[in-house]
Enzyme design. Structure first.
Site, PDB file in Angstrom:
ATOM      1  N   GLU A   5       0.814  -1.214   0.000  1.00 21.48           N
ATOM      2  CA  GLU A   5       0.000   0.000   0.000  1.00 21.48           C
ATOM      3  C   GLU A   5       0.844   1.258   0.000  1.00 21.48           C
ATOM      4  O   GLU A   5       1.950   1.272   0.538  1.00 21.48           O
ATOM      5  CB  GLU A   5      -0.834   0.058   1.279  1.00 21.48           C
ATOM      6  N   CYS A  63       3.265   8.188   1.501  1.00 22.18           N
ATOM      7  CA  CYS A  63       3.728   7.211   2.493  1.00 22.18           C
ATOM      8  C   CYS A  63       3.902   5.887   1.750  1.00 22.18           C
ATOM      9  O   CYS A  63       2.949   5.393   1.133  1.00 22.18           O
ATOM     10  CB  CYS A  63       2.667   7.081   3.579  1.00 22.18           C
ATOM     11  N   CYS A  85       5.600  -7.730   7.635  1.00 20.02           N
ATOM     12  CA  CYS A  85       6.609  -7.214   8.570  1.00 20.02           C
ATOM     13  C   CYS A  85       6.912  -8.274   9.624  1.00 20.02           C
ATOM     14  O   CYS A  85       6.023  -9.026  10.023  1.00 20.02           O
ATOM     15  CB  CYS A  85       6.073  -5.946   9.229  1.00 20.02           C
ATOM     16  N   CYS A 133       4.784  -5.634  16.178  1.00 24.08           N
ATOM     17  CA  CYS A 133       4.192  -4.612  17.067  1.00 24.08           C
ATOM     18  C   CYS A 133       2.710  -4.945  17.248  1.00 24.08           C
ATOM     19  O   CYS A 133       1.998  -5.191  16.266  1.00 24.08           O
ATOM     20  CB  CYS A 133       4.353  -3.212  16.480  1.00 24.08           C
ATOM     21  N   CYS A 146      -0.199  -3.011  15.275  1.00 21.15           N
ATOM     22  CA  CYS A 146       0.000  -2.714  13.860  1.00 21.15           C
ATOM     23  C   CYS A 146      -0.577  -3.798  12.951  1.00 21.15           C
ATOM     24  O   CYS A 146      -0.299  -4.991  13.139  1.00 21.15           O
ATOM     25  CB  CYS A 146       1.491  -2.537  13.598  1.00 21.15           C
ATOM     26  N   GLY A 205       5.976  -2.529   6.614  1.00 20.03           N
ATOM     27  CA  GLY A 205       7.357  -3.002   6.715  1.00 20.03           C
ATOM     28  C   GLY A 205       8.228  -2.149   7.617  1.00 20.03           C
ATOM     29  O   GLY A 205       7.857  -1.056   8.030  1.00 20.03           O
ATOM     30  N   GLU A 206       9.409  -2.691   7.915  1.00 22.85           N
ATOM     31  CA  GLU A 206      10.385  -1.983   8.750  1.00 22.85           C
ATOM     32  C   GLU A 206      11.564  -1.595   7.834  1.00 22.85           C
ATOM     33  O   GLU A 206      12.341  -2.461   7.418  1.00 22.85           O
ATOM     34  CB  GLU A 206      10.833  -2.919   9.889  1.00 22.85           C
ATOM     35  N   SER A 224      11.056   5.939   9.106  1.00 23.08           N
ATOM     36  CA  SER A 224      10.507   5.606  10.417  1.00 23.08           C
ATOM     37  C   SER A 224      10.943   4.198  10.818  1.00 23.08           C
ATOM     38  O   SER A 224      10.847   3.260  10.027  1.00 23.08           O
ATOM     39  CB  SER A 224       8.978   5.683  10.330  1.00 23.08           C
ATOM     40  N   SER A 273       9.678   5.059  16.293  1.00 29.02           N
ATOM     41  CA  SER A 273       8.387   4.646  16.851  1.00 29.02           C
ATOM     42  C   SER A 273       8.622   4.235  18.291  1.00 29.02           C
ATOM     43  O   SER A 273       9.066   3.127  18.557  1.00 29.02           O
ATOM     44  CB  SER A 273       7.814   3.486  16.034  1.00 29.02           C
ATOM     45  N   LEU A 274       8.349   5.136  19.194  1.00 26.99           N
ATOM     46  CA  LEU A 274       8.695   4.918  20.606  1.00 26.99           C
ATOM     47  C   LEU A 274       7.528   4.256  21.348  1.00 26.99           C
ATOM     48  O   LEU A 274       7.655   3.170  21.876  1.00 26.99           O
ATOM     49  CB  LEU A 274       9.050   6.273  21.226  1.00 26.99           C
ATOM     50  N   HIS A 275       6.407   4.956  21.380  1.00 33.23           N
ATOM     51  CA  HIS A 275       5.132   4.425  21.880  1.00 33.23           C
ATOM     52  C   HIS A 275       5.049   4.084  23.369  1.00 33.23           C
ATOM     53  O   HIS A 275       3.965   3.761  23.862  1.00 33.23           O
ATOM     54  CB  HIS A 275       4.665   3.213  21.062  1.00 33.23           C
ATOM     55  N   ASN A 288      -4.850   3.830  15.750  1.00 29.77           N
ATOM     56  CA  ASN A 288      -5.923   3.443  14.830  1.00 29.77           C
ATOM     57  C   ASN A 288      -6.407   2.065  15.231  1.00 29.77           C
ATOM     58  O   ASN A 288      -5.605   1.152  15.389  1.00 29.77           O
ATOM     59  CB  ASN A 288      -5.395   3.347  13.398  1.00 29.77           C
ATOM     60  N   CYS A 311      -1.551   2.367   7.623  1.00 24.25           N
ATOM     61  CA  CYS A 311      -0.839   1.354   6.841  1.00 24.25           C
ATOM     62  C   CYS A 311      -1.247  -0.061   7.214  1.00 24.25           C
ATOM     63  O   CYS A 311      -1.512  -0.367   8.358  1.00 24.25           O
ATOM     64  CB  CYS A 311       0.654   1.529   6.990  1.00 24.25           C
TER      65      CYS A 311
HETATM   66  N1  SAH Z   1       8.219  -0.190  10.848  1.00 25.37           N
HETATM   67  C1  SAH Z   1       8.357   1.223  10.856  1.00 25.37           C
HETATM   68  C2  SAH Z   1       7.532   1.950   9.810  1.00 25.37           C
HETATM   69  C3  SAH Z   1       6.151   1.462   9.536  1.00 25.37           C
HETATM   70  S1  SAH Z   1       4.920   1.780  10.750  1.00 25.37           S
HETATM   71  C4  SAH Z   1       8.116   1.764  12.247  1.00 25.37           C
HETATM   72  O1  SAH Z   1       7.827   0.975  13.139  1.00 25.37           O
HETATM   73  O2  SAH Z   1       8.284   2.948  12.464  1.00 25.37           O
HETATM   74  C5  SAH Z   1       4.686   3.525  10.659  1.00 25.37           C
HETATM   75  C6  SAH Z   1       4.180   4.140  11.944  1.00 25.37           C
HETATM   76  O3  SAH Z   1       2.795   3.787  12.165  1.00 25.37           O
HETATM   77  C7  SAH Z   1       4.934   3.678  13.168  1.00 25.37           C
HETATM   78  O4  SAH Z   1       5.163   4.745  14.040  1.00 25.37           O
HETATM   79  C8  SAH Z   1       3.978   2.677  13.743  1.00 25.37           C
HETATM   80  O5  SAH Z   1       4.281   2.385  15.063  1.00 25.37           O
HETATM   81  C9  SAH Z   1       2.659   3.360  13.497  1.00 25.37           C
HETATM   82  N2  SAH Z   1       1.474   2.505  13.609  1.00 25.37           N
HETATM   83  C10 SAH Z   1       1.325   1.235  13.230  1.00 25.37           C
HETATM   84  N3  SAH Z   1       0.087   0.795  13.523  1.00 25.37           N
HETATM   85  C11 SAH Z   1      -0.552   1.821  14.096  1.00 25.37           C
HETATM   86  C12 SAH Z   1      -1.867   1.977  14.634  1.00 25.37           C
HETATM   87  N4  SAH Z   1      -2.758   0.984  14.644  1.00 25.37           N
HETATM   88  N5  SAH Z   1      -2.186   3.195  15.119  1.00 25.37           N
HETATM   89  C13 SAH Z   1      -1.291   4.214  15.132  1.00 25.37           C
HETATM   90  N6  SAH Z   1      -0.051   4.111  14.641  1.00 25.37           N
HETATM   91  C14 SAH Z   1       0.314   2.926  14.148  1.00 25.37           C
END
Ligand code: SAH
Length: 351
Positions: A99, A112, A119, A123, A126, A166-167, A198, A221-223, A297, A339
Protein backbone atom coordinates in the site's frame (compact mmCIF):
# COMPACT_ATOMS: atom_id res chain seq x y z
CA UNK A 1 22.09 -2.04 -7.22
CA UNK A 2 22.44 -4.82 -9.80
CA UNK A 3 19.58 -7.28 -9.23
CA UNK A 4 18.66 -10.16 -11.53
CA UNK A 5 14.91 -10.73 -11.94
CA UNK A 6 12.78 -13.08 -14.03
CA UNK A 7 14.54 -14.67 -17.05
CA UNK A 8 17.87 -13.42 -15.64
CA UNK A 9 17.01 -9.88 -16.67
CA UNK A 10 18.51 -6.94 -14.76
CA UNK A 11 16.07 -4.81 -12.73
CA UNK A 12 16.75 -1.55 -14.57
CA UNK A 13 14.91 0.75 -12.16
CA UNK A 14 17.15 -0.34 -9.26
CA UNK A 15 20.35 0.68 -11.11
CA UNK A 16 22.16 3.91 -10.24
CA UNK A 17 23.20 6.05 -13.19
CA UNK A 18 26.78 4.72 -12.92
CA UNK A 19 25.59 1.12 -12.86
CA UNK A 20 23.28 1.72 -15.81
CA UNK A 21 26.14 3.36 -17.70
CA UNK A 22 28.30 0.24 -17.16
CA UNK A 23 25.53 -2.01 -18.47
CA UNK A 24 24.89 0.21 -21.50
CA UNK A 25 28.62 0.25 -22.37
CA UNK A 26 28.65 -3.58 -22.07
CA UNK A 27 25.93 -3.64 -24.74
CA UNK A 28 28.27 -1.69 -27.05
CA UNK A 29 26.16 1.46 -26.85
CA UNK A 30 27.34 5.03 -26.29
CA UNK A 31 27.58 6.40 -22.75
CA UNK A 32 25.08 9.25 -23.29
CA UNK A 33 22.34 6.67 -23.93
CA UNK A 34 22.45 5.74 -20.24
CA UNK A 35 21.57 9.29 -19.22
CA UNK A 36 18.71 9.37 -21.73
CA UNK A 37 17.31 6.07 -20.44
CA UNK A 38 17.77 7.12 -16.80
CA UNK A 39 15.80 10.26 -17.53
CA UNK A 40 12.97 8.29 -19.19
CA UNK A 41 12.77 6.11 -16.11
CA UNK A 42 13.22 8.58 -13.28
CA UNK A 43 12.10 11.95 -14.68
CA UNK A 44 9.40 11.03 -17.16
CA UNK A 45 8.54 7.88 -15.20
CA UNK A 46 7.67 5.70 -18.22
CA UNK A 47 6.90 2.07 -17.52
CA UNK A 48 7.96 0.47 -20.82
CA UNK A 49 10.88 0.68 -23.23
CA UNK A 50 8.52 1.34 -26.15
CA UNK A 51 7.80 4.80 -24.70
CA UNK A 52 11.50 5.80 -24.97
CA UNK A 53 10.97 7.46 -28.31
CA UNK A 54 14.39 9.08 -28.74
CA UNK A 55 15.99 5.61 -28.90
CA UNK A 56 16.02 3.51 -32.07
CA UNK A 57 13.58 0.62 -32.24
CA UNK A 58 16.55 -1.81 -32.36
CA UNK A 59 17.95 -0.39 -29.13
CA UNK A 60 14.55 -0.53 -27.44
CA UNK A 61 14.28 -4.20 -28.42
CA UNK A 62 17.78 -4.86 -27.11
CA UNK A 63 16.91 -3.22 -23.78
CA UNK A 64 13.76 -5.31 -23.55
CA UNK A 65 15.87 -8.50 -23.80
CA UNK A 66 18.43 -7.49 -21.16
CA UNK A 67 16.47 -5.45 -18.62
CA UNK A 68 13.41 -6.03 -16.50
CA UNK A 69 10.81 -3.25 -16.36
CA UNK A 70 7.20 -3.84 -15.37
CA UNK A 71 4.69 -1.33 -13.99
CA UNK A 72 3.02 -1.82 -10.63
CA UNK A 73 -0.58 -2.83 -11.02
CA UNK A 74 -3.10 -0.59 -9.28
CA UNK A 75 -5.39 -3.09 -7.63
CA UNK A 76 -7.52 -0.53 -5.82
CA UNK A 77 -7.60 3.25 -5.51
CA UNK A 78 -9.59 4.86 -2.70
CA UNK A 79 -10.21 8.61 -2.66
CA UNK A 80 -11.12 10.22 0.64
CA UNK A 81 -14.16 12.46 0.64
CA UNK A 82 -13.14 14.33 3.78
CA UNK A 83 -9.69 15.42 2.59
CA UNK A 84 -7.77 14.74 -0.60
CA UNK A 85 -6.01 11.62 0.63
CA UNK A 86 -5.65 8.81 -1.93
CA UNK A 87 -4.82 5.28 -0.94
CA UNK A 88 -3.40 2.77 -3.43
CA UNK A 89 -3.31 -0.99 -3.14
CA UNK A 90 -0.68 -2.23 -5.59
CA UNK A 91 -0.06 -5.73 -6.87
CA UNK A 92 3.56 -6.73 -7.48
CA UNK A 93 4.75 -9.10 -10.20
CA UNK A 94 4.71 -12.07 -7.77
CA UNK A 95 1.09 -11.37 -6.78
CA UNK A 96 1.98 -9.76 -3.41
CA UNK A 97 0.16 -6.64 -2.28
CA UNK A 98 1.46 -3.40 -0.79
CA UNK A 99 0.00 0.00 0.00
CA UNK A 100 0.87 3.66 -0.47
CA UNK A 101 -1.01 6.74 0.67
CA UNK A 102 -0.83 10.19 -0.93
CA UNK A 103 -1.58 12.95 1.59
CA UNK A 104 -2.22 16.59 0.75
CA UNK A 105 -0.69 19.26 2.97
CA UNK A 106 -0.58 23.02 2.51
CA UNK A 107 3.03 22.74 1.29
CA UNK A 108 2.43 19.89 -1.18
CA UNK A 109 1.76 16.18 -1.47
CA UNK A 110 3.58 13.64 0.64
CA UNK A 111 3.48 9.94 -0.10
CA UNK A 112 3.73 7.21 2.49
CA UNK A 113 5.38 4.13 0.97
CA UNK A 114 5.87 0.49 1.97
CA UNK A 115 9.32 -1.09 2.25
CA UNK A 116 8.45 -4.77 2.75
CA UNK A 117 5.62 -7.18 2.01
CA UNK A 118 4.37 -7.75 5.56
CA UNK A 119 6.61 -7.21 8.57
CA UNK A 120 8.60 -9.31 11.07
CA UNK A 121 8.55 -6.83 13.93
CA UNK A 122 5.30 -7.96 15.57
CA UNK A 123 4.19 -4.61 17.07
CA UNK A 124 0.93 -5.46 18.81
CA UNK A 125 -1.08 -2.49 17.50
CA UNK A 126 0.00 -2.71 13.86
CA UNK A 127 -2.03 -4.31 11.05
CA UNK A 128 1.02 -4.81 8.81
CA UNK A 129 2.50 -7.50 10.98
CA UNK A 130 -0.52 -9.74 11.59
CA UNK A 131 -0.08 -11.93 8.52
CA UNK A 132 3.70 -12.10 9.04
CA UNK A 133 6.56 -11.28 6.71
CA UNK A 134 6.77 -12.26 3.06
CA UNK A 135 9.73 -10.46 1.51
CA UNK A 136 11.77 -7.28 1.17
CA UNK A 137 10.82 -4.80 -1.53
CA UNK A 138 13.44 -4.01 -4.17
CA UNK A 139 14.63 -0.41 -4.57
CA UNK A 140 12.65 -0.34 -7.83
CA UNK A 141 9.45 -1.44 -6.10
CA UNK A 142 9.75 1.30 -3.48
CA UNK A 143 10.37 3.90 -6.22
CA UNK A 144 7.54 2.64 -8.39
CA UNK A 145 5.01 3.32 -5.64
CA UNK A 146 5.89 7.00 -6.01
CA UNK A 147 6.12 7.08 -9.80
CA UNK A 148 2.85 5.21 -10.29
CA UNK A 149 0.97 7.36 -7.76
CA UNK A 150 2.35 10.50 -9.38
CA UNK A 151 1.31 9.47 -12.90
CA UNK A 152 -2.05 8.10 -11.85
CA UNK A 153 -3.09 10.97 -9.56
CA UNK A 154 -1.53 13.73 -11.67
CA UNK A 155 -0.17 15.24 -8.46
CA UNK A 156 3.37 16.37 -7.83
CA UNK A 157 5.01 14.55 -4.96
CA UNK A 158 7.21 16.76 -2.81
CA UNK A 159 7.77 14.58 0.23
CA UNK A 160 8.15 10.89 1.04
CA UNK A 161 7.70 9.07 4.34
CA UNK A 162 8.79 5.46 4.80
CA UNK A 163 5.94 4.65 7.15
CA UNK A 164 3.91 2.18 5.12
CA UNK A 165 4.05 -1.59 5.45
CA UNK A 166 7.36 -3.00 6.71
CA UNK A 167 10.38 -1.98 8.75
CA UNK A 168 12.70 0.13 6.55
CA UNK A 169 15.83 -0.63 8.58
CA UNK A 170 15.15 -4.37 8.28
CA UNK A 171 15.58 -3.85 4.50
CA UNK A 172 18.53 -1.53 4.95
CA UNK A 173 20.53 -1.96 1.73
CA UNK A 174 17.51 -1.68 -0.57
CA UNK A 175 16.18 1.33 1.33
CA UNK A 176 19.54 3.15 1.14
CA UNK A 177 19.75 2.38 -2.58
CA UNK A 178 16.17 3.68 -3.00
CA UNK A 179 17.12 6.93 -1.20
CA UNK A 180 20.14 7.37 -3.48
CA UNK A 181 18.01 6.85 -6.58
CA UNK A 182 15.24 9.14 -5.35
CA UNK A 183 17.66 11.99 -4.68
CA UNK A 184 19.83 11.57 -7.80
CA UNK A 185 19.93 14.99 -9.55
CA UNK A 186 19.73 13.28 -12.98
CA UNK A 187 16.60 11.44 -11.85
CA UNK A 188 13.64 12.33 -9.64
CA UNK A 189 15.95 14.69 -7.73
CA UNK A 190 14.10 14.83 -4.43
CA UNK A 191 15.95 16.52 -1.59
CA UNK A 192 16.34 14.01 1.23
CA UNK A 193 15.40 16.82 3.62
CA UNK A 194 11.87 16.02 2.46
CA UNK A 195 12.13 12.34 3.32
CA UNK A 196 11.39 10.67 6.68
CA UNK A 197 12.47 7.16 7.59
CA UNK A 198 10.51 5.61 10.42
CA UNK A 199 11.87 2.74 12.49
CA UNK A 200 10.78 0.69 15.48
CA UNK A 201 14.40 0.94 16.63
CA UNK A 202 16.90 -1.42 14.99
CA UNK A 203 19.85 0.05 16.85
CA UNK A 204 22.86 -1.08 14.75
CA UNK A 205 21.22 0.24 11.58
CA UNK A 206 20.62 3.64 13.25
CA UNK A 207 24.41 3.90 13.71
CA UNK A 208 24.95 2.82 10.07
CA UNK A 209 22.48 5.43 8.90
CA UNK A 210 24.09 8.19 10.95
CA UNK A 211 27.42 7.50 9.23
CA UNK A 212 25.80 8.07 5.83
CA UNK A 213 24.50 11.47 6.96
CA UNK A 214 21.87 11.55 4.23
CA UNK A 215 19.91 14.53 5.52
CA UNK A 216 16.72 12.51 6.05
CA UNK A 217 14.51 12.94 9.11
CA UNK A 218 14.68 9.92 11.37
CA UNK A 219 11.42 8.99 13.11
CA UNK A 220 11.54 6.58 16.01
CA UNK A 221 8.39 4.65 16.85
CA UNK A 222 8.69 4.92 20.61
CA UNK A 223 5.13 4.43 21.88
CA UNK A 224 6.14 3.86 25.52
CA UNK A 225 8.64 5.49 27.89
CA UNK A 226 9.65 2.42 29.94
CA UNK A 227 11.08 -0.95 28.94
CA UNK A 228 8.28 -2.93 30.55
CA UNK A 229 5.41 -1.17 28.80
CA UNK A 230 7.35 -0.87 25.52
CA UNK A 231 8.23 -4.57 25.44
CA UNK A 232 4.57 -5.44 25.95
CA UNK A 233 3.60 -3.79 22.68
CA UNK A 234 6.87 -3.89 20.71
CA UNK A 235 8.91 -7.14 20.71
CA UNK A 236 11.94 -5.30 19.23
CA UNK A 237 12.36 -3.72 22.68
CA UNK A 238 13.44 -7.10 24.07
CA UNK A 239 16.34 -7.05 21.63
CA UNK A 240 17.33 -3.38 22.00
CA UNK A 241 16.31 -1.77 25.27
CA UNK A 242 15.37 1.88 25.60
CA UNK A 243 18.76 2.95 26.98
CA UNK A 244 20.52 1.48 23.92
CA UNK A 245 17.95 3.03 21.60
CA UNK A 246 18.30 6.47 23.19
CA UNK A 247 22.10 6.28 23.07
CA UNK A 248 21.85 5.51 19.34
CA UNK A 249 19.44 8.43 18.86
CA UNK A 250 21.74 10.85 20.67
CA UNK A 251 24.63 9.64 18.54
CA UNK A 252 22.50 10.10 15.39
CA UNK A 253 21.78 13.69 16.35
CA UNK A 254 25.43 14.35 17.25
CA UNK A 255 26.58 13.03 13.84
CA UNK A 256 23.93 14.55 11.60
CA UNK A 257 22.58 17.58 13.47
CA UNK A 258 19.11 16.40 12.43
CA UNK A 259 16.38 16.62 15.04
CA UNK A 260 14.72 13.26 15.66
CA UNK A 261 10.99 12.82 15.66
CA UNK A 262 9.49 10.36 18.16
CA UNK A 263 6.19 8.75 17.25
CA UNK A 264 3.90 7.98 20.16
CA UNK A 265 0.73 6.00 19.38
CA UNK A 266 -1.56 6.67 22.29
CA UNK A 267 -3.41 3.63 23.64
CA UNK A 268 -6.09 4.15 26.30
CA UNK A 269 -5.00 2.76 29.64
CA UNK A 270 -1.62 1.62 28.39
CA UNK A 271 0.62 4.62 27.80
CA UNK A 272 -1.55 7.73 28.23
CA UNK A 273 -1.30 8.62 31.94
CA UNK A 274 0.40 11.62 33.50
CA UNK A 275 3.03 9.21 34.91
CA UNK A 276 3.73 8.06 31.30
CA UNK A 277 4.15 11.68 30.22
CA UNK A 278 6.56 12.29 33.12
CA UNK A 279 8.59 9.19 32.26
CA UNK A 280 8.68 10.26 28.62
CA UNK A 281 9.86 13.73 29.59
CA UNK A 282 12.62 12.13 31.66
CA UNK A 283 13.66 9.83 28.82
CA UNK A 284 13.88 12.74 26.38
CA UNK A 285 15.41 15.18 28.85
CA UNK A 286 17.79 17.64 27.19
CA UNK A 287 17.33 16.08 23.78
CA UNK A 288 16.52 18.17 20.70
CA UNK A 289 13.51 16.28 19.42
CA UNK A 290 9.85 16.38 18.69
CA UNK A 291 7.08 14.03 19.84
CA UNK A 292 4.30 13.21 17.42
CA UNK A 293 1.24 11.88 19.26
CA UNK A 294 -1.02 9.60 17.20
CA UNK A 295 -4.35 8.34 18.59
CA UNK A 296 -3.96 4.61 17.87
CA UNK A 297 -5.92 3.44 14.83
CA UNK A 298 -8.27 0.63 15.70
CA UNK A 299 -7.59 -2.66 13.98
CA UNK A 300 -10.16 -5.40 14.12
CA UNK A 301 -7.83 -8.03 15.55
CA UNK A 302 -6.75 -5.97 18.60
CA UNK A 303 -8.66 -4.24 21.37
CA UNK A 304 -6.63 -1.01 21.55
CA UNK A 305 -8.47 2.30 21.39
CA UNK A 306 -7.82 5.99 21.74
CA UNK A 307 -9.31 9.32 20.70
CA UNK A 308 -8.20 12.83 19.86
CA UNK A 309 -9.33 14.18 23.22
CA UNK A 310 -6.90 11.94 25.11
CA UNK A 311 -4.21 12.86 22.57
CA UNK A 312 -4.67 16.59 23.28
CA UNK A 313 -4.63 15.91 27.01
CA UNK A 314 -1.36 13.96 26.68
CA UNK A 315 0.07 16.75 24.53
CA UNK A 316 -0.77 19.25 27.25
CA UNK A 317 0.99 17.09 29.87
CA UNK A 318 4.09 16.95 27.69
CA UNK A 319 4.08 20.65 26.90
CA UNK A 320 3.81 21.43 30.61
CA UNK A 321 6.80 19.17 31.21
CA UNK A 322 8.77 21.10 28.59
CA UNK A 323 8.57 18.52 25.78
CA UNK A 324 7.85 19.71 22.28
CA UNK A 325 4.83 17.66 21.13
CA UNK A 326 2.06 17.80 18.54
CA UNK A 327 -0.93 15.63 17.72
CA UNK A 328 -0.77 14.17 14.23
CA UNK A 329 -3.55 15.22 11.89
CA UNK A 330 -5.82 12.35 10.93
CA UNK A 331 -6.04 12.05 7.17
CA UNK A 332 -8.12 9.71 5.08
CA UNK A 333 -10.20 8.56 8.06
CA UNK A 334 -12.98 7.37 5.74
CA UNK A 335 -10.67 5.15 3.64
CA UNK A 336 -8.70 3.33 6.35
CA UNK A 337 -5.58 5.25 5.38
CA UNK A 338 -3.46 3.73 8.15
CA UNK A 339 -0.84 1.35 6.84
CA UNK A 340 -1.50 -2.32 6.42
CA UNK A 341 -5.25 -2.12 6.78
CA UNK A 342 -6.21 -2.35 3.13
CA UNK A 343 -3.79 -5.13 2.20
CA UNK A 344 -4.97 -7.11 5.19
CA UNK A 345 -8.64 -6.71 4.32
CA UNK A 346 -7.99 -7.52 0.68
CA UNK A 347 -6.03 -10.67 1.45
CA UNK A 348 -8.42 -11.83 4.16
CA UNK A 349 -11.44 -11.41 1.88
CA UNK A 350 -9.67 -13.19 -1.00
CA UNK A 351 -8.75 -16.29 1.00
N1 SAH B 1 8.22 -0.19 10.85
C1 SAH B 1 8.36 1.22 10.86
C2 SAH B 1 7.53 1.95 9.81
C3 SAH B 1 6.15 1.46 9.54
S1 SAH B 1 4.92 1.78 10.75
C4 SAH B 1 8.12 1.76 12.25
O1 SAH B 1 7.83 0.97 13.14
O2 SAH B 1 8.28 2.95 12.46
C5 SAH B 1 4.69 3.53 10.66
C6 SAH B 1 4.18 4.14 11.94
O3 SAH B 1 2.79 3.79 12.16
C7 SAH B 1 4.93 3.68 13.17
O4 SAH B 1 5.16 4.74 14.04
C8 SAH B 1 3.98 2.68 13.74
O5 SAH B 1 4.28 2.39 15.06
C9 SAH B 1 2.66 3.36 13.50
N2 SAH B 1 1.47 2.51 13.61
C10 SAH B 1 1.32 1.24 13.23
N3 SAH B 1 0.09 0.79 13.52
C11 SAH B 1 -0.55 1.82 14.10
C12 SAH B 1 -1.87 1.98 14.63
N4 SAH B 1 -2.76 0.98 14.64
N5 SAH B 1 -2.19 3.19 15.12
C13 SAH B 1 -1.29 4.21 15.13
N6 SAH B 1 -0.05 4.11 14.64
C14 SAH B 1 0.31 2.93 14.15
Amino acid sequence: MVIKCEENKIDILSLTLDELTDEILKLGEKKFRAKQIFSWLHVKNVSSFSEMTNLSIQLREKLEKVFYLKPLLICKRLDSKVDNTIKYLYELSDGSHIESVVMEYSYGNTICVSTQVGCKMGCRFCASTIAGFKRNLLPSEILQQIYTAKSDSGRDISGVVLMGIGEPLDNYDNVVCFLQLLSCPDGFGMSLRHVSVSTCGIVPRIYDLSKLNLGITLSISLHAPKDKSRSEIMPINNRYHLDELMTACRSYFAHTGRRISFEYALINGHNDSYADAKNLAMLLDNFMCHVNIIPVNKIKERGYTSDRKSAYKFQQYLNELGVNATVRRTLGSDIDAACGQLRREYEVSES
